[in-house]
Enzyme design. Structure first.
Site, PDB file in Angstrom:
ATOM      1  N   GLY A  12      50.917  39.704  46.666  1.00  0.00           N
ATOM      2  CA  GLY A  12      51.482  39.673  45.323  1.00  0.00           C
ATOM      3  C   GLY A  12      52.908  39.192  45.220  1.00  0.00           C
ATOM      4  N   SER A  13      53.417  38.466  46.240  1.00  0.00           N
ATOM      5  CA  SER A  13      54.812  38.029  46.122  1.00  0.00           C
ATOM      6  C   SER A  13      54.965  37.030  44.968  1.00  0.00           C
ATOM      7  CB  SER A  13      55.316  37.438  47.439  1.00  0.00           C
ATOM      8  OG  SER A  13      54.758  36.172  47.680  1.00  0.00           O
ATOM      9  N   HIS A 105      48.072  26.395  45.243  1.00  0.00           N
ATOM     10  CA  HIS A 105      47.395  26.268  46.526  1.00  0.00           C
ATOM     11  C   HIS A 105      48.437  25.905  47.587  1.00  0.00           C
ATOM     12  CE1 HIS A 105      43.973  25.743  49.155  1.00  0.00           C
ATOM     13  NE2 HIS A 105      44.629  24.721  49.672  1.00  0.00           N
TER      14      HIS A 105
HETATM   15  C1  GAR Z   1      49.871  31.999  48.251  1.00  0.00           C
HETATM   16  O1  GAR Z   1      50.402  31.319  49.356  1.00  0.00           O
HETATM   17  C2  GAR Z   1      48.912  31.094  47.497  1.00  0.00           C
HETATM   18  O2  GAR Z   1      49.282  29.744  47.543  1.00  0.00           O
HETATM   19  C3  GAR Z   1      47.639  31.341  48.253  1.00  0.00           C
HETATM   20  O3  GAR Z   1      47.634  32.737  48.486  1.00  0.00           O
HETATM   21  C4  GAR Z   1      48.990  33.158  48.712  1.00  0.00           C
HETATM   22  C5  GAR Z   1      49.246  34.436  47.957  1.00  0.00           C
HETATM   23  O4  GAR Z   1      50.470  34.985  48.366  1.00  0.00           O
HETATM   24  N1  GAR Z   1      46.500  30.913  47.503  1.00  0.00           N
HETATM   25  C6  GAR Z   1      45.439  30.333  48.076  1.00  0.00           C
HETATM   26  O5  GAR Z   1      45.340  30.162  49.264  1.00  0.00           O
HETATM   27  C7  GAR Z   1      44.351  29.905  47.098  1.00  0.00           C
HETATM   28  N2  GAR Z   1      43.396  29.037  47.718  1.00  0.00           N
HETATM   29  P1  GAR Z   1      51.129  36.200  47.591  1.00  0.00           P
HETATM   30  O6  GAR Z   1      50.063  37.293  47.509  1.00  0.00           O
HETATM   31  O7  GAR Z   1      52.278  36.621  48.432  1.00  0.00           O
HETATM   32  O8  GAR Z   1      51.554  35.709  46.237  1.00  0.00           O
END
Ligand code: GAR
Length: 194
Positions: A12-13, A105
């Site tokens: 969730g950052s 992405h």
């Molecule tokens: C992010 O890096 C986003 O780009 C990726 O999940 C991560 C979530 O990080 N999304 C994908 O890979 C979608 N195919 P977070 O939970 O720290 O925001």
């Protein structure tokens, strides 16, 4: 005021970053709901502590999309922002929110996109292929994984010494720097056009 629902499954950052950006700017955009498919994901607690309502749904519920659509209309959601949501968005929601779903992405699409390509899987593949750069893609969502219109891309240089974890750090920095701005611009532009 436009209401957005953030869909997230993990740490969730980006969800927190989006919330803080719009709250600090007193923008005409309000994070009105978090939708999550995992009750124990870190994003749930983080958003709850920011007083954002959280809707947890089962994978079965995602597949049908009916209850979700109802919930989104209950919260008067105008836009959906996917920030690390690891389930496919049902067609019912894609039709109901045509051109109003934005995804981030962690690669330079069309490279390293598609099913199974998320989070560290992407960064490991990038390192294995000895890529000289990686980056982020922000795009609209349609029925096909990672295939909608690209709104924004930004690259970062990689060194041959970079491990997947180093790539993840560089990419995450780009996400935090650009995702909220691109979401804001996309929503404002669409509002001004209508
Ligand atoms: C992010 O890096 C986003 O780009 C990726 O999940 C991560 C979530 O990080 N999304 C994908 O890979 C979608 N195919 P977070 O939970 O720290 O925001």
């Amino acid at each position: 005021m436009k209401n957005i629902a953030i869909f997230a499954s993990g740490t969730g950052s980006n969800a927190v970053r989006l919330y803080q950006y719009f709250a600090e700017k007193k923008a005409e955009i309000n994070v009105a709901l978090l939708v999550c498919n995992k009750a124990d994901a870190a994003v749930v607690q983080k958003m709850q502590s920011l007083n954002v309502p959280v809707y947890i749904l089962s994978n079965k519920e995602i597949e049908s999309g009916k209850g979700l659509l109802k919930k989104l209309s209950e919260y008067k959601i105008d836009w959906i922002v996917l920030a690390g949501f690891l389930r496919k968005i049902p067609d019912l929601i894609i039709k109901g929110y045509k051109n109003k779903i934005i995804n981030i992405h962690p690669s330079l699409l069309p490279k390293y996109g598609g099913k199974g390509m998320y989070g560290m899987n992407v960064h490991k593949a990038v390192v294995e292929n000895k890529e000289k750069e990686s980056g982020i893609s922000i795009h609209l969502v349609n029925e096909v994984y990672d295939d909608g219109k690209i709104l924004f891309q930004k690259s970062c240089a990689l060194s041959p010494k970079d491990l997947a974890e180093d790539v993840a750090k560089k990419v995450q920095q780009l996400e935090h720097d650009y995702f909220p701005k691109v979401v804001e611009e996309t929503i404002n532009q669409s509002t001004n056009e209508n």
